[in-house]
Design a protein around this motif. Structure first.
Motif, PDB file in Angstrom:
ATOM      1  N   LEU A  23       0.040  -1.145   3.106  1.00  0.00           N
ATOM      2  CA  LEU A  23      -1.229  -0.471   3.402  1.00  0.00           C
ATOM      3  C   LEU A  23      -1.287   0.890   2.705  1.00  0.00           C
ATOM      4  CD1 LEU A  23      -1.503  -1.281   7.226  1.00  0.00           C
ATOM      5  CD2 LEU A  23      -2.604  -2.483   5.316  1.00  0.00           C
ATOM      6  N   LEU A  24      -0.161   1.581   2.645  1.00  0.00           N
ATOM      7  CA  LEU A  24      -0.092   2.853   1.913  1.00  0.00           C
ATOM      8  C   LEU A  24      -0.381   2.634   0.430  1.00  0.00           C
ATOM      9  CD1 LEU A  24       3.160   4.381   3.442  1.00  0.00           C
ATOM     10  CD2 LEU A  24       0.865   5.344   3.653  1.00  0.00           C
ATOM     11  N   THR A  29      -4.009   2.785  -4.315  1.00  0.00           N
ATOM     12  CA  THR A  29      -4.679   2.059  -5.398  1.00  0.00           C
ATOM     13  C   THR A  29      -6.193   2.091  -5.245  1.00  0.00           C
ATOM     14  OG1 THR A  29      -2.765   0.602  -5.626  1.00  0.00           O
ATOM     15  CG2 THR A  29      -4.840  -0.181  -6.555  1.00  0.00           C
ATOM     16  N   SER A  30      -6.674   1.835  -4.039  1.00  0.00           N
ATOM     17  CA  SER A  30      -8.122   1.823  -3.791  1.00  0.00           C
ATOM     18  C   SER A  30      -8.753   3.181  -4.038  1.00  0.00           C
ATOM     19  CB  SER A  30      -8.412   1.368  -2.363  1.00  0.00           C
ATOM     20  OG  SER A  30      -8.039   0.021  -2.197  1.00  0.00           O
ATOM     21  N   TYR A  41      -3.789  12.389  -6.931  1.00  0.00           N
ATOM     22  CA  TYR A  41      -3.681  11.578  -5.716  1.00  0.00           C
ATOM     23  C   TYR A  41      -2.409  10.753  -5.855  1.00  0.00           C
ATOM     24  CZ  TYR A  41      -5.188   9.044  -1.596  1.00  0.00           C
ATOM     25  OH  TYR A  41      -5.279   8.519  -0.310  1.00  0.00           O
ATOM     26  N   ASP A  42      -1.307  11.337  -5.412  1.00  0.00           N
ATOM     27  CA  ASP A  42       0.008  10.736  -5.617  1.00  0.00           C
ATOM     28  C   ASP A  42       0.661  10.370  -4.290  1.00  0.00           C
ATOM     29  OD1 ASP A  42      -0.175  11.161  -8.399  1.00  0.00           O
ATOM     30  OD2 ASP A  42       0.652  13.178  -8.205  1.00  0.00           O
ATOM     31  N   LYS A  71     -14.852   6.627   3.304  1.00  0.00           N
ATOM     32  CA  LYS A  71     -14.866   5.383   2.532  1.00  0.00           C
ATOM     33  C   LYS A  71     -14.201   4.252   3.324  1.00  0.00           C
ATOM     34  CE  LYS A  71     -16.174   6.623  -1.828  1.00  0.00           C
ATOM     35  NZ  LYS A  71     -16.177   6.092  -3.156  1.00  0.00           N
ATOM     36  N   GLU A  72     -14.638   3.038   3.028  1.00  0.00           N
ATOM     37  CA  GLU A  72     -14.135   1.865   3.740  1.00  0.00           C
ATOM     38  C   GLU A  72     -12.619   1.715   3.623  1.00  0.00           C
ATOM     39  OE1 GLU A  72     -14.739  -2.976   3.924  1.00  0.00           O
ATOM     40  OE2 GLU A  72     -15.998  -1.811   2.588  1.00  0.00           O
ATOM     41  N   HIS A  73     -12.064   1.915   2.435  1.00  0.00           N
ATOM     42  CA  HIS A  73     -10.618   1.727   2.271  1.00  0.00           C
ATOM     43  C   HIS A  73      -9.820   2.746   3.078  1.00  0.00           C
ATOM     44  CE1 HIS A  73     -11.841   4.185  -1.260  1.00  0.00           C
ATOM     45  NE2 HIS A  73     -10.756   4.872  -0.977  1.00  0.00           N
TER      46      HIS A  73
END
Length: 96
Positions: A23-24, A29-30, A41-42, A71-73
Motif C-alpha cells: 500500500l505504501l 507510485t500513484s 516525493y520519496d 485524492k482517491e489514492h
C-alpha cells in the motif's frame, strides 16, 4: 506562498507488514503518476527498523498538499491502513 516539506514516519504493526508495505508503494507510485505540485516525493525504508518507512515530500505550496490529501489514492491508503499502523508521525516544515 512557500514550499512545504513533509516528513511522514510510518511504523507498521508487525502482523500487518506484508499487507501495508504494498500500500505504501502504491501510494508512492500513484502520487508520482497522478498528482501535481510535488517537487520531491520519496519513500524510504528505515534501516534500523524493518517496519518503519519515511516519506519525504516537498510541495510547491500548501494548496497542492491539500489537494493530494483529498485524492482517491491517498484516501484509499488512509482507509486501508486504519488500525494497522503502530505509529504515524507527520512533521510539516517550511524552509527558512
Amino acid at each position: 506562498m512557500s514550499k512545504i516539506t513533509i516528513v511522514a514516519k510510518i511504523t507498521i504493526k508487525e502482523e500487518f507488514t506484508n499487507e501495508v508495505y504494498p500500500l505504501l508503494v502504491d501510494l508512492h507510485t500513484s502520487t508520482l503518476e497522478n498528482d501535481d505540485g510535488f517537487i520531491q516525493y520519496d519513500l524510504h525504508k528505515d534501516l534500523d527498523n524493518k517496519n518503519s518507512f519515511i516519506f519525504i515530500e516537498t510541495w510547491e505550496n500548501n494548496e497542492f498538499l491539500e489537494i493530494h490529501m483529498k485524492k482517491e489514492h491517498f484516501q484509499l491508503f488512509v482507509k486501508n491502513t486504519e488500525n494497522k499502523l503502530e505509529n504515524l508521525e507527520i512533521t510539516k516544515l517550511e524552509k527558512i
